[in-house]
Design an enzyme around this catalytic site. Structure first.
Site, PDB file in Angstrom:
ATOM      1  N   HIS A  43       0.846  -1.173  -0.105  1.00 20.52           N
ATOM      2  CA  HIS A  43      -0.018  -0.298  -0.113  1.00 20.52           C
ATOM      3  C   HIS A  43       0.808   1.414  -0.072  1.00 20.52           C
ATOM      4  O   HIS A  43       2.070   1.153   0.228  1.00 20.52           O
ATOM      5  CB  HIS A  43      -0.895   0.152   1.407  1.00 20.52           C
ATOM      6  CG  HIS A  43      -1.730  -1.164   1.514  1.00 20.52           C
ATOM      7  ND1 HIS A  43      -3.303  -1.093   1.370  1.00 20.52           N
ATOM      8  CD2 HIS A  43      -1.185  -2.317   2.198  1.00 20.52           C
ATOM      9  CE1 HIS A  43      -3.340  -2.236   1.784  1.00 20.52           C
ATOM     10  NE2 HIS A  43      -2.444  -2.995   2.154  1.00 20.52           N
ATOM     11  N   GLU A 125       2.676  -0.840   4.440  1.00 14.57           N
ATOM     12  CA  GLU A 125       2.337   0.543   3.901  1.00 14.57           C
ATOM     13  C   GLU A 125       3.680   1.284   3.582  1.00 14.57           C
ATOM     14  O   GLU A 125       4.180   1.365   4.430  1.00 14.57           O
ATOM     15  CB  GLU A 125       1.589   1.290   5.108  1.00 14.57           C
ATOM     16  CG  GLU A 125      -0.030   0.721   5.232  1.00 14.57           C
ATOM     17  CD  GLU A 125      -0.887   1.447   4.133  1.00 14.57           C
ATOM     18  OE1 GLU A 125      -0.551   2.137   3.236  1.00 14.57           O
ATOM     19  OE2 GLU A 125      -2.077   0.944   4.672  1.00 14.57           O
ATOM     20  N   HIS A 161      -2.396  -2.945  -3.341  1.00 14.39           N
ATOM     21  CA  HIS A 161      -3.944  -2.614  -2.949  1.00 14.39           C
ATOM     22  C   HIS A 161      -4.995  -2.710  -4.281  1.00 14.39           C
ATOM     23  O   HIS A 161      -5.686  -3.142  -4.209  1.00 14.39           O
ATOM     24  CB  HIS A 161      -3.950  -1.525  -2.016  1.00 14.39           C
ATOM     25  CG  HIS A 161      -5.129  -1.445  -1.077  1.00 14.39           C
ATOM     26  ND1 HIS A 161      -5.217  -0.432  -0.444  1.00 14.39           N
ATOM     27  CD2 HIS A 161      -6.032  -2.237  -0.947  1.00 14.39           C
ATOM     28  CE1 HIS A 161      -6.651  -0.678   0.317  1.00 14.39           C
ATOM     29  NE2 HIS A 161      -6.878  -1.851  -0.150  1.00 14.39           N
ATOM     30  N   ASP A 171      -3.565   2.491  -4.917  1.00 17.19           N
ATOM     31  CA  ASP A 171      -2.157   2.458  -4.254  1.00 17.19           C
ATOM     32  C   ASP A 171      -1.593   1.146  -4.426  1.00 17.19           C
ATOM     33  O   ASP A 171      -2.177   0.123  -4.501  1.00 17.19           O
ATOM     34  CB  ASP A 171      -2.267   2.935  -2.958  1.00 17.19           C
ATOM     35  CG  ASP A 171      -3.026   1.959  -1.937  1.00 17.19           C
ATOM     36  OD1 ASP A 171      -4.493   1.767  -2.185  1.00 17.19           O
ATOM     37  OD2 ASP A 171      -2.360   1.458  -0.764  1.00 17.19           O
TER      38      ASP A 171
END
Length: 193
Positions: A43, A125, A161, A171
Site C-alpha cells: 500500500h 504500507e 492494494h 495504491d
C-alpha cells in the site's frame, strides 16, 4: 533455511519482526482457522496526503489521530485501520500487528481466487502517495522485509492494494516501480501481478 511459522528464529518472535520498531495497534483480529499466509499486499499512505515524516500515520493506526488537526481528517474521521508494517521515506520500519494476526488493511478484496485478503495476507504500507515516486531506502527495506517474510511464511504472491481491490483502491499506484522492486528479489515472476 526457512523456518515454520510456529518456530521462533533470531528475527521472528511470535509474529514480531526484530528489525522493526514495535508499536502495537488495537486494530487487528484473529486469522481464520487454517489461514495460509501467502500474500503480501503493498500500500501507500501519507497523512495529510502528500505530507511525509509526521506522526499521523502512526496515530491513525493506533486510534490516536487528532481528527480536528487537518481538514482532510474529517473525511476519515473514526476510521479504524492498521497494517502489519509501515516503511517511512528513509527506510525506517515500524510494525503494528503480529504477522500471526489479521491487520485491517485490504478491506473488501479478492486475489488469487480468494476473497477477504486480510484473512491470509501481510499488509505493508509505504509512506507515499499514488503517483508519487518511492525512495531507494524504501525499496531496499521492502525487499529485505519481503525476503524475511518469505523465509518465515509460505509467501507466494506480492500485489498492490490496486490489484486486490481494483476500482476501489489505486495504491501504491503508478509511482511504484514493480520492475525495480523485482530486481531486488530472487522470486519467480509468478509471485508478481
Amino acid at each position: 533455511m526457512p523456518s515454520s511459522p510456529a518456530e521462533p528464529t533470531a528475527i521472528w518472535l511470535d509474529g514480531w519482526y526484530a528489525p522493526a520498531q514495535r508499536i502495537d495497534s488495537p486494530n487487528f483480529g484473529a486469522r481464520p482457522e487454517g489461514a495460509c499466509i501467502d500474500l503480501v499486499v503493498i500500500h501507500s499512505i501519507s497523512l495529510p496526503p502528500g505530507q511525509y515524516g509526521g506522526p499521523e500515520v502512526q496515530a491513525l493506526f493506533t486510534n490516536q489521530l487528532d481528527w480536528d488537526a487537518h481538514p482532510y481528517f474529517e473525511q476519515i474521521r473514526g476510521l479504524q485501520v492498521s497494517a502489519h508494517f509501515f516503511i517511512r521515506r528513509d527506510g525506517a520500519l515500524i510494525q503494528f500487528v503480529s504477522t500471526k494476526d489479521r491487520a485491517w488493511h485490504a478491506g473488501q478484496s479478492q486475489y488469487r481466487g480468494r476473497s477477504q485478503c486480510n484473512d491470509d495476507s501481510i499488509g505493508i504500507e509505504l509512506e507515499g502517495l499514488e503517483g508519487d515516486v518511492f525512495t531507494q531506502a524504501q525499496y531496499v527495506q521492502l525487499a529485505r522485509l519481503c525476503q524475511d517474510l518469505h523465509d518465515h511464511h509460505p509467501i507466494a504472491h506480492l500485489a498492490g492494494h490496486e490489484h486486490v481491490a481494483p476500482g476501489r483502491k489505486q495504491d501504491p499506484g503508478p509511482g511504484f516501480a514493480w520492475d525495480r522492486f523485482k530486481s531486488l528479489l530472487n522470486f519467480p515472476n509468478s509471485y508478481f501481478p
